[in-house]
Every structure is written in C-alpha cells, then in structure tokens.
Motif scaffolding. Sequence first.
Motif: not given
Length: 877
Positions: A823-835
């Motif tokens: 998340n650009r504002r919080t710098n926290q990872r977005i989870l779950p995420v699928f690459y």
Amino acid sequence: MSSRLLRSVLAGVTVLVAACTCATGEDEEARLSQGNALTLSSGWFLQDVAKVRESGAAVSQVGYAASGWYAATVPGTVLTSLVNDGVYPEPLYGENNRPDKIPESLCRTSYWYRTEFHVPRVRTGKHIWLNFEGINYTADVWVNGQQIGTIEGAFARGIFDVSGFVEPGEDAAVAVLIHPPPHPGDPEEKTIATGAGVNGGVLVQDGPTFLCTIGWDWLPGIRDRNMGIWQKVTLSTTGPVKIEDPFVTSDLPLPRTDSADLALETTLHNVTNAPQAGVLHAMFDGVHVQRSVTLEPNESRTIKLGADTVPELHVLNPRLWWPNGYGPQNLNTMHLRFDVVAGGGDGQTSDRRDVTFGIREISYHVPGTENLTLSVNGVPVIAKGGDWGLDEGLKRIPRERLEAQVRMHKMANYTMIRNWVGQSTSEDLYDLCDQYGLLLWDEFFQPNPFDGPNPDNVPRYLANVREKVLRYRHHPSVALWCGRNEGDPEPAAIDEGIQRIMSELDPQRLYQPNSSDGRGVRSGGPYSWREPRKFYEFPRDEAFKTEIGSVSIPTLEAVQAMMPEKDWNTINDDWAEHDLARGAQQGRDDPRMYADVLTKRYGAWSDLGGFVRRAQLMNYEAYRAMYEGRFAKLFAPTTGVITWMSNPAQPSFVWQLYSHDLEPNASLFAVRKACEPVHIQMNQNDFHVMVINDGTQAVSDLTARVRVYNLDGTLKAETQTPVVARASSATDAGAITWPAGLSAVHFVKVELRDPQGRVLSDNFYWRALPEHPDDFTALNSLPTAALAMNVTRRDAQGKLLLDVTLSNPTNTVALLAHVQLRNRRTNQRILPVFYSDNYVSLLPGETRTLTVEAAAKDLGRDAPLVILDGWNVTNMR
C-alpha cells in the motif's frame, strides 16, 4: 509488523465469520422453507465451567444472565475467543505462546458456550434441527433447559431434532458444555538449547482430535488444544422424511470418455412414528429421475439408483472433472427432493438437498508396476503436492483464507494436497480442492506409532472415521483414504473397523492403510536443507514419496511481522519457537545447522536482511531440486512427490511455500517452475539437460537451447539440440559441455522452444566449479543490476491487477529479482497476493512481464506500490 498488526490481520478473519448472522422474520422463514440452513454465529458467550455455579438446565434458559462471560467467536476455539477479547496476546507472535503468558490450564477445564436465537415460524408438522458441524473434543448440548444430546470427537457432527424443545416464532437458548480431551499432555518448549522437542505425546490416545496441538516440530503446544465450537452451527427444517449423506459416483468406459454411467446413493430417514410414503426426485442438467419410496416408522433406508436400472443416469459426452493442469474442473450439482404423498394427492416437499459432484474415474495402477500410480479418466497423473500438518494453528480458517492457501497450491502447479492425520478436515477444504483441481490424499487420525499411544476409545474413533467418509466421499478431489501416518492402524479393532467402513461406504476408492509402506509408498524425509545434487539420489522403492522437505525462510517483511525487533538479528529462542531449532533444521544423518550451511555456501551475514537474502537462494535451490531430482526418473519409478510441508500452521522458518500471513517466498516459485507440465531442467547430479513431459502425448520438433554465462555477464557457450519429449517420461537431451575459462560461479540458462521458436519452458541455474561445488561466495562480487520497471494497472471484477515489466539494460545478470506489492500510503504489504512468477533472473538485455493480483478491497482507496529487490538488484519502488 507489530503483534497488534498481526492480531488485526487474524481478527479481520474472525470478524468475517462472526458477521455472518441469521436473517430475521420473513427472510428466515423463506430460507428455511427452501431447504437452506440459518447460521447461528452471533451472540455467543463462553465461560470456564469452574466459574459457573448454575446447571445446564439454568444456563440454557432464555434470559439467563451471563454476567462476566466472554464474547465467543463461533466458529472458533476457546483460545481464539479469549485472544479476540484481549485476555491473551496473539499466541503465534514472538514468544507470546510461552506458558507464563498463556497458561496450560486452558486445556484442563470445560467451557460453557451459550447463545439465544429467534426460532422462525414454520408450517405445522415441520421438524426443526440444530446442527453442529464440528466441536472439540466432546460436548453436552442443552436447549431451553433440557439436555438434548452429546457429541464425541472433533470430526463428528451433532444433528438434533429440537422440534419438541423450541416454539416457532419464539426465542430459544442453546448451551453447549465443551469438554477437553482427557489426556492433554505436557508440551515441550522449543528453545535453542532443547531443540524442536518431541512430536506428539499422550494426547494421541484421545484419537479424533487435533492431536498436533500437544506440540510438533512445526507447531508449539496450543494451550487450549483447539477445544471449542470450531465449525458452524446451523438451524434447518424438514418434514417427516429427511435426506441424508447423498453420494454420486461415475463409471467411464475407458479409454473412451464419451459417456458416463452415474450412480446415486442416499439415505432417507423417517423421523416420525408413522409410516411415510413419497417420491424421491433427483435432477441435474435437464435429467429428472423419480423413485417412489415407503418407509416404516423411524426407518432409515439407503436408496441406490444406477444407470443399469435408470437409463437417465447414462450420460453422453459428459463434462469431466480433471486435476489441475490436466483439464477443467467441471462440477455438477444433483438436486434432491423428497415429496411426501398423503391421500394419493400431490405431496408436500419434506426435504431438499444439493450435492456437488464431478464426473471422473480414478485408478491406482498402470501395467508393468505395482507402484501406486494415479490415473484420472484414463490419464496417468503425477502426484505433485504438499503436506498440510494443520490448516492454521488455532483453526482460524474462514473460507477466504483457505481459498488463498489452496489457490497457491494451484499456482505451484500442484496436483495433490495430503491431509496429514486428517487435521485439516473441513467442508471448505474439500470444496476448494474440487474447485482448484487438487487431489486429496486424505488420512484418518493416527500419527506415527512413535508419536503417541493408540486410541483408547475404539467406538468413538470409528464413529469419527465413519462420519468423515459419509460427509466427504462425494467430493471428486478425494483420491484415496489412508489409515495412518507412517504405520498401520492399531489396535486390530480399528484396522478391521476402517476396512469394514470402506467396503460399506466407499468401495471404489483406494484404501491405503499406511502412508509409508505398500505400493511403493515411502515417507521418512529427509527434512533438512540439502545440496541440489543430493535430491537426485534415492532408493528405487521410493516411487510415491509422501514426505520430503527443507528449511524455507520467509521474506524479510514476513519475518519482521512474526517477532519483535529485538529478536530479528540473532537466532535465539524466538526463532526456535518458530521452528528453526535442532530437530527441525537437521537431518537424521546430517548434524549441520542451517545457518552454518548458509554462511559457508553464500558468505557471512550481519543482519536479518543479509540472512533472508541468502536464504531465498537456498529456498529456490532446494525446492526446485526436490521435484526435479525425482522427475528425472518420471514414472520410472517416480509417481508422486509430496513435500513436507507446503502450508505453515504458524509463522515458521521451515517447510512451507508461503508464510503464515500468506506471502509466497522463493520456494513457491521454485516449485512452480519444477512442476511445469512440460519442463526443461539441468540434472544437477550429472549435468545433463532433461525434458520432463507428464502429459500423455509426445511433443516433437523441440529445441533445447543451453547458454552459459560468467559472473561478468559474458556468454561463454551456447548449444542447441533437437529433442522429442516422450509422453509421461523424462527425456535425456545429453550432457552439457563446459567451456574453458569459467568463473568460480557461473550461470546456466536452458530453454525449450517449439518449431516456431516460442519458449515452452525455461530454467535458470547458478553453478560452482567442480573443485568447490558448494562454494557460491563469489556471487557476492556480482555487479549490481539496475533494472527498469514499468507497472500498468488494469482492475477487473473486484481484483487489483498489475502488469509489472522488468527489463535488464545492463551487462550483468540480475539474480532472483523479487517484486512485492504494498500500500503506497502505509507501506504495508497487501496480502494475500498472487504473482504469476517471482524471484526471476534476467540475462543482459532480457525482459520479463509478471502479473500481480490482489483483492481491490484490501487496498481500499489507496494506491498500490510495487517494490523491487533481489540478490544483486538495485532496490526500486
């Protein structure tokens, strides 16, 4: 991430479940009349039985004052509720689970649960049912001051006719006294000094429970042993005849698949003291089958309909269900209805049930070998998969979380999940495996004989086995049933009882008594990190390998989220609590500690970032070789490779493809690469190029291209070799000829191209010179690669979709480039995420596009941020 943030992630999961409350008024009546159940998930409270003076008759009365009771999370365990209520800290963060913070006494007392609910108005003569899908360990159930029954075992349902205890249109109260397993045992604490501790203990004696919660080398002792109402509680209605446990099977005229003969089996239960006559209707895809049935008072009768007597059950050109990678996961729904016929007129519907099924046929042997070899719809299927010890340490398993876990197995190109000792048994798991094409190796409730005594209550054990088979046999994903982990079921009464249940309830499926013996099936690891070449060496009698594993370190951010900052840079007892301790990280014949191997192989490190950076290389090496080593002998003899484990029950340093917070590490993408259906690989034992084809059709006119690069990015050798990839085989395309003048560590890029020059498969290796094959410290001198990154957003259907294009404009190889969504504002990872891919290596001038997917709701109104790093990749955002 702090303990508070970790708790918020898991609490969000719990709120998702708790918010699923009953409808009210006319909505309730309409839903019940249509055969739908109402979920009772709100308004629950719990309390230690020692603090409740009143009897069950009083506690289960409407208006009882539950003063001082705790809000209960249902579904959920006692400890989950107390954590959500702020009584105890998040157990799986840091060392919060130590007994000085969360006491062992939690598993040595019983607990009252209670709630009140409104009973919908229903037609006269309707029966109202209170249904428990799962409690642990035993329960006494009370409604409106009366005890209505008991439930025994974590995998048994409680189904109670409460028609005589509640009044439609009025409020009612239910109280459940949950009793703990009688032999909770004493877990060993995991420390650097004592190691990972012993597996199991006396809790195993209690049979159908979450026996791993006494502590294993991958899970600390869970202080309440996961007792509680861990599955849904629902309210439903029927008429005088109830439809129970429907089951649809299919038979194909293999090798043809242009038709299928279906068979339907279900039980009709007359729940009244009067005879009942009516018609059973079965409908699917335009087919409508009817059967008249008359039942004696209180009779239960199994009805069987097959294509031999019901021509409508002969289906032409069926849509088949296939495992992942072999075809679509087509699912069908059989709609069942029983109409009671009274006085010769049109009947009223007594009950409705829908059952999902897949048209498919599984066999277990191929000509020429007795080894277990799965074939689905006549096609040999290599079992590529992972073991699940427990879906989540505290059974916090809402469907949304489970779906992410199962989906990552599909992403890994897996075809199988092993439900070790049945600890992850739940309806959602089976539904999701059906949906994503993951076959299930499904076990009952006994671990290795060395891990605890045999169950002391055989009838209770067999009743839970019977319940499990009845509940889940209709799922096409269930490939086989297994009696016991690494041993034969004991005592003899259990072994014989399981065999009788199989013969009666599911005779078509294979019953494999032992997960480590018979039909070429072997367990036994090894479980520690090993050099890639060692994965190519294994006994020929290990055709179907049910356990083989390695240490698997999470991402830097995942490690930081699982423990306080004071513990980040030193391997201490906090790391041991999360499984990096003696016993888990060592092999039986390999006393090396993981950190020592890492340092010797890739050089010294001074902080957590340096450790994790090296560990991702180790992850990729081991998890790729774990499969490639055995696929080098595909179907000769290898028929199955199941890693120990693919899913972590807690934040861990070992045995996983993704971390507990659902972020994949390099292990997942190494497995995804190795498990491609058509795959090119470098044999890391003899350095031959091999093409693996697990399909039934040979692929011809292919070209195997090999390029070798030095550390400075110069191309040292290139060869192209024509190859035909034989069906269901490993094809040797010849040895790599090594040129002179190679650097101490060099890179090998192999590609498989079709006649049009398109890349079907590629693979990238780093190799050390033969005189020091395990010294990769020269990689520390690899020049930095500043990659170009372009991100394009294209959201659709509630999904955040990003196309991330990485280009290498430098003259340097970029090793294991890793992207991470935040998340650009919080710098926290977005989870779950699928690459679509990650941890990719790029040659000079090479470009690669990855797709990143997450739920748009997890980002909200904020903008996404993609972070780039890697072994020698300049950090970028």
